[in-house]
Design a protein around this motif. Structure first.
Motif, PDB file in Angstrom:
ATOM      1  N   UNK A   1       0.758  -5.785  14.741  1.00 20.29           N
ATOM      2  CA  UNK A   1       0.664  -5.088  13.265  1.00 20.29           C
ATOM      3  C   UNK A   1       0.281  -6.330  12.471  1.00 20.29           C
TER       4      UNK A   1
ATOM      5  N   UNK B   1       4.335  -8.091  -0.434  1.00 21.77           N
ATOM      6  CA  UNK B   1       5.058  -7.575  -1.152  1.00 21.77           C
ATOM      7  C   UNK B   1       6.562  -8.234  -1.565  1.00 21.77           C
ATOM      8  N   UNK B   2       6.806  -9.067  -0.642  1.00 26.72           N
ATOM      9  CA  UNK B   2       8.078  -9.943  -0.892  1.00 26.72           C
ATOM     10  C   UNK B   2       7.662 -11.062  -1.899  1.00 26.72           C
TER      11      UNK B   2
ATOM     12  N   UNK C   1      18.686  -7.056   0.321  1.00 27.18           N
ATOM     13  CA  UNK C   1      17.402  -7.461   1.237  1.00 27.18           C
ATOM     14  C   UNK C   1      17.353  -8.474   2.468  1.00 27.18           C
TER      15      UNK C   1
ATOM     16  N   UNK D   1      16.261  -7.578   6.113  1.00 27.05           N
ATOM     17  CA  UNK D   1      15.392  -8.662   7.004  1.00 27.05           C
ATOM     18  C   UNK D   1      16.112  -8.648   8.230  1.00 27.05           C
TER      19      UNK D   1
ATOM     20  N   UNK E   1       7.794  -3.098  16.380  1.00 27.81           N
ATOM     21  CA  UNK E   1       7.251  -3.813  15.518  1.00 27.81           C
ATOM     22  C   UNK E   1       6.637  -3.409  14.165  1.00 27.81           C
ATOM     23  N   UNK E   2       6.469  -2.069  14.464  1.00 31.27           N
ATOM     24  CA  UNK E   2       5.857  -1.233  13.133  1.00 31.27           C
ATOM     25  C   UNK E   2       6.978  -0.533  12.450  1.00 31.27           C
TER      26      UNK E   2
ATOM     27  N   UNK F   1       8.085  -3.735  10.423  1.00 30.88           N
ATOM     28  CA  UNK F   1       7.390  -4.315   9.136  1.00 30.88           C
ATOM     29  C   UNK F   1       7.253  -3.061   8.113  1.00 30.88           C
TER      30      UNK F   1
ATOM     31  N   UNK G   1      10.545  -3.317   6.056  1.00 27.03           N
ATOM     32  CA  UNK G   1      10.468  -4.394   5.074  1.00 27.03           C
ATOM     33  C   UNK G   1       9.573  -4.127   3.993  1.00 27.03           C
ATOM     34  N   UNK G   2       8.395  -3.420   4.000  1.00 30.89           N
ATOM     35  CA  UNK G   2       7.304  -3.114   3.191  1.00 30.89           C
ATOM     36  C   UNK G   2       7.872  -1.963   2.176  1.00 30.89           C
TER      37      UNK G   2
ATOM     38  N   UNK H   1      11.502  -0.633   2.176  1.00 31.95           N
ATOM     39  CA  UNK H   1      12.682  -0.948   1.565  1.00 31.95           C
ATOM     40  C   UNK H   1      12.824  -2.184   0.558  1.00 31.95           C
ATOM     41  N   UNK H   2      12.395  -3.382   1.453  1.00 34.14           N
ATOM     42  CA  UNK H   2      12.836  -4.500   0.961  1.00 34.14           C
ATOM     43  C   UNK H   2      11.573  -4.539  -0.187  1.00 34.14           C
ATOM     44  N   UNK H   3      10.516  -4.433   0.022  1.00 31.73           N
ATOM     45  CA  UNK H   3       9.372  -4.629  -0.823  1.00 31.73           C
ATOM     46  C   UNK H   3       9.003  -3.752  -1.825  1.00 31.73           C
TER      47      UNK H   3
ATOM     48  N   UNK I   1       5.558   1.165  19.010  1.00 33.02           N
ATOM     49  CA  UNK I   1       4.173   0.677  18.304  1.00 33.02           C
ATOM     50  C   UNK I   1       3.319   1.239  17.798  1.00 33.02           C
ATOM     51  N   UNK I   2       2.502   1.008  16.876  1.00 35.06           N
ATOM     52  CA  UNK I   2       1.847   1.762  15.760  1.00 35.06           C
ATOM     53  C   UNK I   2       0.673   2.891  16.506  1.00 35.06           C
TER      54      UNK I   2
END
Lengths: 349, 167
Positions: free
Chosen positions: A123, A133-134, B36, B40, B52-53, B56, B59-60, B62-64, B130-131
């Protein structure tokens, strides 16, 4: 003794690779500060730094020493822990992106094949977005913890700018992903290296342009350096910082610049591909090293363009910045995406 | 202990510590930052499961994004000064008991569910997260719910713009 049955050889190999890549990023960022001053001087018909060493080549070292020996001031009314965390986060997120960049093809030492990439994850590009974004947190936390209204305003500006431009960046990349069909940076590079296939910038010129403008904004570089607009906000989010904590903030900007240059080179300009040469015909080890060199040259050209823009264009006003992001770049990126989709559906399916 | 187990225990410890600190820290900004950390750690768990998707995107999104908005709100409302909200003892006891019972129910569900019994998590294998797999499933099997949820998002966006617009 299988209490810790790790693959130690792999672990050590990766650790060495990480250490080397971080060192290189730091050195490049260090000399980017020198380069920036020289480029600025050249454009303004001045000499630039020329005292420390021949051609002022030791200037970055002198600057670093100076920052380290400056007095460390932490404001009384600040939140001490977060005040220190801010620059650390800025530095950390700047470094993290380098993990998925393919810096070169493979090295063969004996019968061990060493990939010049820390992690080839499925990915890749999304990981870059995650880390970008972090990146907001460093600025936001630093600005807020200083307990200074100028810092807070600058931090909010910076954060909203980064969030706004992330959207256009993502959409412009979707068009590229439709072409490549993969998110892994290694696969994208290898596709561009394949004979009969050109660099992605030829297929996606508009996408590249949007990505480039957004990268400028994401790095908080001029003309988008609204979060450190000294004429409005004194010094911006790092107003209260001194010594090396200030240095970290300034330095992370240069690391970001280097990493985003490398990513642009990888996505749109063939990565470690040497133009007009079929790499598979020559000694693979030699070609791996030359490929790393090619990637570095491309990245340095981008860094120069970043500087060129900084010393040519004046800063945007804040409403202009937001208008450009939301009303110009996002629609353009959407149009680009739709056109790409239609073309792929009609002609390549 | 292989590297996967080692990472599993490490991430679990981080996630639990983070979650407890979200509740325990008095400064709301610290709470957000601990949250945060939890995200992670959970993303790390997703990576161990080869999703993996999901990792990430967690992260993007919720965290980001969401946590940045939380931070915005907290910073602008100036909750810097620690406000000690005193709840009486009965409230605390009731909260602990009801929370504990919910926890017990969840544990018993997980332990006795037919899908879970005598199964172990597949580490580092499977392509369900996976995506490519996810995209195919979303656009074939679940295409109607997927499109409906996108309409929902659009209406939420329009709603946000309407609320945010002055007069």
């Amino acid at each position: 003794m299988n209490l810790l049955a790790f693959d130690w050889a792999l672990l050590i190999e990766k650790l060495v690779l990480i250490a080397i890549i971080i060192t290189i990023s730091l050195v490049v960022a260090m000399y980017a500060t020198y380069g920036e001053r020289k480029v600025a001087a050249w454009m303004q018909d001045r000499v630039g730094p020329n005292r420390a060493g021949p051609f002022g080549i030791l200037q970055p070292l002198a600057d670093g020493m100076k920052l380290f020996f400056k007095e460390e001031i932490i404001p009384n009314s600040s939140n001490k822990f977060l005040f220190i965390l801010g620059p650390c986060l800025a530095m950390l997120t700047a470094m993290m992106t380098s993990a998925i960049i393919p810096w070169g093809s493979e090295l063969r030492i004996g019968d061990r094949v060493i990939s010049l990439q820390i992690a080839d994850i499925n990915i890749g590009i999304l990981y870059v977005f995650g880390v970008v974004s972090m990146g907001v947190y460093g600025i936001m936390i630093g600005g807020w913890a200083s307990n200074n209204k100028f810092s807070l305003m600058a931090a909010l500006r910076g954060a909203s700018q980064v969030i706004s431009y992330e959207l256009a960046m993502g959409i412009s990349l979707i068009a590229l992903l439709m072409l490549t069909g993969s998110l892994s940076l290694k696969t994208i590079t290898e596709q561009q290296m394949a004979p009969g296939h050109y660099w992605n910038v030829l297929y996606q010129p508009l996408g590249f342009l949007i990505f480039f403008v957004c990268a400028l904004a994401e790095c908080n570089r001029a003309p988008f350096d609204l979060s450190e607009a000294e004429s409005e906000l004194n010094m911006g989010y790092h107003q209260e910082y001194s010594s090396m904590k200030l240095g970290f903030f300034l330095f992370s900007e240069y690391i970001n610049m280097f990493i985003s240059s490398v990513i642009m080179a990888t996505l749109f300009f063939g990565g470690y591909d040497i133009p007009f040469i079929d790499e598979s015909k020559y000694n693979p080890n030699l070609m791996a090293w030359l490929g790393v060199g090619a990637l570095m040259v491309k990245a340095l050209i981008f860094i120069f363009v970043f500087m060129w823009i900084r010393w040519t264009l004046p800063r945007f006003r804040y409403d202009q910045l937001m208008n450009l992001g939301w009303k110009a770049l996002i629609p353009l990126a959407l149009i680009n995406m739709v056109i790409t989709a239609v073309v792929i559906l009609k002609y390549f399916n | 202990m292989g590297i996967l187990q080692f990472l599993f225990w490490l991430l679990s410890a981080v996630a639990l510590t983070g979650a407890i600190m979200v509740l325990a820290s008095k400064n709301p900004v610290h709470s957000v930052l601990w949250l945060i950390v939890v995200f992670f750690a959970i993303s790390g768990h997703y990576v161990l499961l080869n999703a993996q998707f999901l990792a990430v995107v967690n992260l993007i999104v919720y965290a980001g994004a969401i946590m940045v908005l939380f931070l915005f709100v907290i910073m602008l409302m100036n909750l810097n000064t620690v406000i000690e909200t005193r709840k009486n003892l009965w409230m605390k006891a009731a909260g602990i008991i009801s929370g504990g019972i919910l926890f017990l129910i969840m544990i018993s569900v997980v332990r006795s569910s037919a899908d879970m019994v005598s199964r172990t998590a597949q580490l580092k294998e499977g392509s369900i997260g996976l995506i490519e797999t996810l995209g195919k499933v979303l656009f074939t099997q679940y295409v109607v719910p997927f499109e409906i949820s996108s309409v929902l998002f659009l209406s939420a966006m329009v709603g946000a713009v309407v609320i945010g617009k002055k007069d």
